[in-house]
Design an enzyme around this catalytic site. Sequence first.
Site, PDB file in Angstrom:
ATOM      1  N   TYR A 140      17.329   1.859   2.699  1.00 57.35           N
ATOM      2  CA  TYR A 140      17.601   1.258   1.393  1.00 57.35           C
ATOM      3  C   TYR A 140      18.729   1.978   0.667  1.00 57.35           C
ATOM      4  CZ  TYR A 140      12.829  -0.264   2.363  1.00 57.35           C
ATOM      5  OH  TYR A 140      11.689  -0.756   2.957  1.00 57.35           O
ATOM      6  N   HIS A 200       0.811  -1.212   0.000  1.00 58.10           N
ATOM      7  CA  HIS A 200       0.000   0.000   0.000  1.00 58.10           C
ATOM      8  C   HIS A 200       0.850   1.270   0.000  1.00 58.10           C
ATOM      9  CE1 HIS A 200      -0.018  -1.543   4.341  1.00 58.10           C
ATOM     10  NE2 HIS A 200       0.959  -0.679   4.251  1.00 58.10           N
TER      11      HIS A 200
END
Length: 488
Positions: A258, A171
């Site tokens: 990340y 989502h």
Amino acid sequence: MSFKIAIIGAGSVGFTKKLFTDILCVPEFKDIEFALTDVSEHNLSMIKAILDRIVEANKLPTRVTATTNRREALEGARYIISCVRVGGLEAYADDIRIPLKYGIDQCVGDTICAGGILYGQRNIPVILDFCRDIREVADTNAKFLNYANPMAMNTWAAIEYGKVDTVGLCHGVQHGAEQIAEVLGAKSPRELDYVCSGINHQTWFIELRLNGRPIGKDELVAAFEAHPVYSKQEKLRIDVLKRFGVYSTESNGHLSEYLPWYRKRPDEITRWIDMSDWIHGETGGYLRYSTETRNWFETEYPQFLEAASKPIDPAKRSNEHASHILEALETNRVYRGHFNVRNEGVITNLPQDAIIESPGFVDRFGINMAAGITLPEACAATCMASINVQRMSVYAAIAGDIDLLKLAVLHDPLVGAVSTPEEVWQMVDEMVVAEAAWLPQYAHAVPAAKERLSKSKVKTREWAGAARRNVRSIEELRAEKAALKQAG
């Protein structure tokens, strides 16, 4: 319509309830069967009681079954939804705790980085067990909807090795679009049209239009910097927007782990994060949140059960993809969403075998991806770093190859920015030993790892991280909730 939906990991009570009520917002789906399965009988009993209460309160013919026998739940199922967390919070705690000893500070640790890679090693053998059962006992044309992280690794394994029709669902795109619409002053997120593409948790809004008007980088930067809340909570995300020219779907905390630039030094971490909520970068934030949520639910269960007596309100149907995909497949009402699938030319400058997240349309013919998308070069380069780590991690999990696992961790952007090869080798040994109960493919490697650990001279430290908060007690949570209610 009458068909069967199996939910694996249905003991994720809050999420299962959301999926259940979303699906029952589709008028044609009242007469279907939900088969719940989980390794925890306790959690199964709680969620079944809640769903039974919903069915009773809404006078529905919907059937709900619950069993710890996964094959029984999967038998004849047309759709299988997975929201499992292999190893639970016990293993997850090691995903955060052990890397901290080597200076690696994660906010979430469930996608890549040291924690996400080990999470994938635990999940992939189980995902392949699911796929075997789906092939053997589910409906011939069964579709597997994976909600579990690490999304790309799990979906990669299910498609390439499990040989099951699989789509990964998240989502992040919807939440990012809601933010953009808000800062631009839209009355509704529906006023925003966008193309968002990349890989899971690294998708990028590469085209934006508000009521048909193109939105450029400068306007978007100015809008975020002027926002009284997001300008403080999303500092790192805004900095990436300035440098890359496009906005990322992921929260400040997720995105920070990340990349190799923002979490590699404690003073840098505190500069870029915000402590108003875990998702903005707190050390081990999601672990703390998950622990508190579990404790809260266990204590407040009677209130959750009572709330299940309310009528289902279709106007409150969430933007989780699952119910909309099922509706499109079964009724041919077309749905546009963002789906995790094998690339195969959808994104021109990412590898064919990668699991990408990109726009697609669903109707009775299936999921049809919009092909020929080219990412900005900086976005593609960032995605490539993760894809290479994901590929090695999947291969290591399938083969039980601890040397390849170490190479995967070594090539992770944040790990590589913080740790030396010697530290990585020892850290992986330590994590594999600590999590051996959930890593059957590495059983042969555990004795040698223990032996290496007993002789290692690599120094570690006991470190809580740059921005750690303690898990709050039920009493503290209750008092905080009461204070917020009074203030509101």
